[in-house]
Each structure stands twice: as structure tokens, then as C-alpha cells.
Design a protein around this motif. Structure first.
Motif, mmCIF file in Angstrom:
data_model
loop_
_atom_site.group_PDB
_atom_site.id
_atom_site.type_symbol
_atom_site.label_atom_id
_atom_site.label_comp_id
_atom_site.label_asym_id
_atom_site.label_seq_id
_atom_site.Cartn_x
_atom_site.Cartn_y
_atom_site.Cartn_z
ATOM 1 N N ALA A 37 1.224 10.609 -9.425
ATOM 2 C CA ALA A 37 0.277 10.770 -10.533
ATOM 3 C C ALA A 37 -0.609 11.991 -10.314
ATOM 4 O O ALA A 37 -0.808 12.795 -11.236
ATOM 5 N N ALA A 38 -1.116 12.150 -9.107
ATOM 6 C CA ALA A 38 -1.983 13.290 -8.810
ATOM 7 C C ALA A 38 -1.245 14.607 -8.984
ATOM 8 O O ALA A 38 -1.795 15.569 -9.534
ATOM 9 N N ALA A 39 0.007 14.654 -8.548
ATOM 10 C CA ALA A 39 0.795 15.883 -8.683
ATOM 11 C C ALA A 39 1.018 16.244 -10.152
ATOM 12 O O ALA A 39 1.200 17.417 -10.482
ATOM 13 N N ARG A 40 0.985 15.243 -11.016
ATOM 14 C CA ARG A 40 1.168 15.475 -12.450
ATOM 15 C C ARG A 40 -0.162 15.598 -13.186
ATOM 16 O O ARG A 40 -0.182 15.717 -14.405
ATOM 17 N N GLY A 41 -1.252 15.506 -12.453
ATOM 18 C CA GLY A 41 -2.562 15.592 -13.074
ATOM 19 C C GLY A 41 -2.902 14.367 -13.897
ATOM 20 O O GLY A 41 -3.625 14.468 -14.895
ATOM 21 N N GLN A 42 -2.389 13.214 -13.495
ATOM 22 C CA GLN A 42 -2.612 11.974 -14.228
ATOM 23 C C GLN A 42 -3.279 10.942 -13.334
ATOM 24 O O GLN A 42 -3.247 11.043 -12.111
ATOM 25 N N SER A 43 -3.844 9.951 -13.983
ATOM 26 C CA SER A 43 -4.312 8.784 -13.247
ATOM 27 C C SER A 43 -3.096 7.910 -12.964
ATOM 28 O O SER A 43 -2.050 8.055 -13.612
ATOM 29 N N VAL A 44 -3.218 6.999 -12.006
ATOM 30 C CA VAL A 44 -2.121 6.065 -11.740
ATOM 31 C C VAL A 44 -1.867 5.224 -12.988
ATOM 32 O O VAL A 44 -0.731 4.984 -13.370
ATOM 33 N N ARG A 45 -2.931 4.786 -13.647
ATOM 34 C CA ARG A 45 -2.809 4.006 -14.867
ATOM 35 C C ARG A 45 -1.995 4.771 -15.922
ATOM 36 O O ARG A 45 -1.072 4.230 -16.521
ATOM 37 N N GLY A 46 -2.347 6.029 -16.143
ATOM 38 C CA GLY A 46 -1.640 6.847 -17.126
ATOM 39 C C GLY A 46 -0.198 7.105 -16.738
ATOM 40 O O GLY A 46 0.709 7.057 -17.575
ATOM 41 N N TYR A 47 0.012 7.369 -15.453
ATOM 42 C CA TYR A 47 1.374 7.608 -14.965
ATOM 43 C C TYR A 47 2.243 6.370 -15.165
ATOM 44 O O TYR A 47 3.365 6.459 -15.671
ATOM 45 N N LEU A 48 1.742 5.185 -14.779
ATOM 46 C CA LEU A 48 2.534 3.966 -14.913
ATOM 47 C C LEU A 48 2.785 3.608 -16.374
ATOM 48 O O LEU A 48 3.867 3.126 -16.722
ATOM 49 N N ALA A 49 1.816 3.866 -17.236
ATOM 50 C CA ALA A 49 2.015 3.614 -18.663
ATOM 51 C C ALA A 49 3.141 4.501 -19.196
ATOM 52 O O ALA A 49 4.031 4.037 -19.922
ATOM 53 N N GLY A 50 3.120 5.769 -18.834
ATOM 54 C CA GLY A 50 4.183 6.690 -19.259
ATOM 55 C C GLY A 50 5.527 6.318 -18.670
ATOM 56 O O GLY A 50 6.564 6.387 -19.343
ATOM 57 N N THR B 95 0.814 -1.218 0.000
ATOM 58 C CA THR B 95 0.000 0.000 0.000
ATOM 59 C C THR B 95 0.848 1.269 0.000
ATOM 60 O O THR B 95 0.444 2.276 -0.578
ATOM 61 N N ALA B 96 2.016 1.217 0.626
ATOM 62 C CA ALA B 96 2.878 2.408 0.630
ATOM 63 C C ALA B 96 3.331 2.752 -0.792
ATOM 64 O O ALA B 96 3.316 3.927 -1.189
ATOM 65 N N THR B 97 3.690 1.745 -1.559
ATOM 66 C CA THR B 97 4.109 1.980 -2.947
ATOM 67 C C THR B 97 2.930 2.476 -3.770
ATOM 68 O O THR B 97 3.058 3.415 -4.555
ATOM 69 N N ARG B 98 1.761 1.855 -3.588
ATOM 70 C CA ARG B 98 0.558 2.306 -4.291
ATOM 71 C C ARG B 98 0.282 3.777 -3.984
ATOM 72 O O ARG B 98 -0.004 4.571 -4.886
ATOM 73 N N ASP B 99 0.394 4.147 -2.710
ATOM 74 C CA ASP B 99 0.134 5.526 -2.311
ATOM 75 C C ASP B 99 1.157 6.482 -2.915
ATOM 76 O O ASP B 99 0.809 7.602 -3.306
ATOM 77 N N ARG B 100 2.399 6.048 -2.999
ATOM 78 C CA ARG B 100 3.439 6.892 -3.622
ATOM 79 C C ARG B 100 3.131 7.113 -5.099
ATOM 80 O O ARG B 100 3.225 8.233 -5.598
ATOM 81 N N PHE B 101 2.758 6.034 -5.807
ATOM 82 C CA PHE B 101 2.393 6.179 -7.218
ATOM 83 C C PHE B 101 1.199 7.117 -7.365
ATOM 84 O O PHE B 101 1.160 7.971 -8.254
ATOM 85 N N ALA B 102 0.208 6.966 -6.503
ATOM 86 C CA ALA B 102 -0.988 7.811 -6.568
ATOM 87 C C ALA B 102 -0.641 9.278 -6.332
ATOM 88 O O ALA B 102 -1.163 10.163 -7.020
ATOM 89 N N ALA B 103 0.233 9.546 -5.376
ATOM 90 C CA ALA B 103 0.617 10.930 -5.084
ATOM 91 C C ALA B 103 1.379 11.552 -6.249
ATOM 92 O O ALA B 103 1.143 12.711 -6.616
#
Length: 79
Positions: free
Chosen positions: A20-33, A10-18
């Protein structure tokens, strides 16, 4: 494209979410990029290694310097 599940803590998930949010992206979009960027970095590393092998051949570096102004210096990315 079909969806899949990747199990992470969950800590890694939360880091990815944060991030992505800071970049205005979804986690899905951030991870794809991120995956594309990492693939490109791997390809660049392979190309750089091949280039270094090529310019190590006698006379090649001198010809490169003469024609193109030398081997580019490595740049450092700001963290």
C-alpha cells in the motif's frame, strides 16, 4: 460503511502495508481496490468460460473468426 476487524498474522499485515505504501495508498484503500480487482477477475473468468462454451458450438467459431478475426489470445501479466 461500518468498520470491522480481520485477524491476520503480522507478516501478512506488514506485506499489505508495504505494498500500500509503495502505491501511495492506505492499507484500507489498497485492500478495497484489491477486493474489487479480484471480484472482476472472477467475473471475467466466468464470462470467459461461458464464451468458450458458446464458441464450441458447431459453426460458431468459424462465424466468429469470419466476423471478428478470431478468438483473442490469452495474455500473460508481467509479475
Amino acid at each position: 460503511m461500518a468498520d470491522t476487524t480481520v485477524k491476520i498474522d503480522t507478516a501478512t499485515r506488514d506485506r499489505f502495508a508495504a505494498i500500500a505504501a509503495a502505491r501511495g495508498q492506505s492499507v484500507r484503500g489498497y485492500l478495497a481496490g484489491l477486493a474489487i480487482e479480484e471480484e472482476n477477475q472472477l467475473k471475467l473468468g466466468h464470462a470467459t468460460a461461458a464464451f468458450r462454451v458458446a464458441v464450441a458450438r458447431p459453426g460458431i467459431a468459424d462465424a466468429f473468426d469470419r466476423d471478428f478475426g478470431g478468438i483473442p489470445q490469452r495474455t500473460h501479466r508481467a509479475a
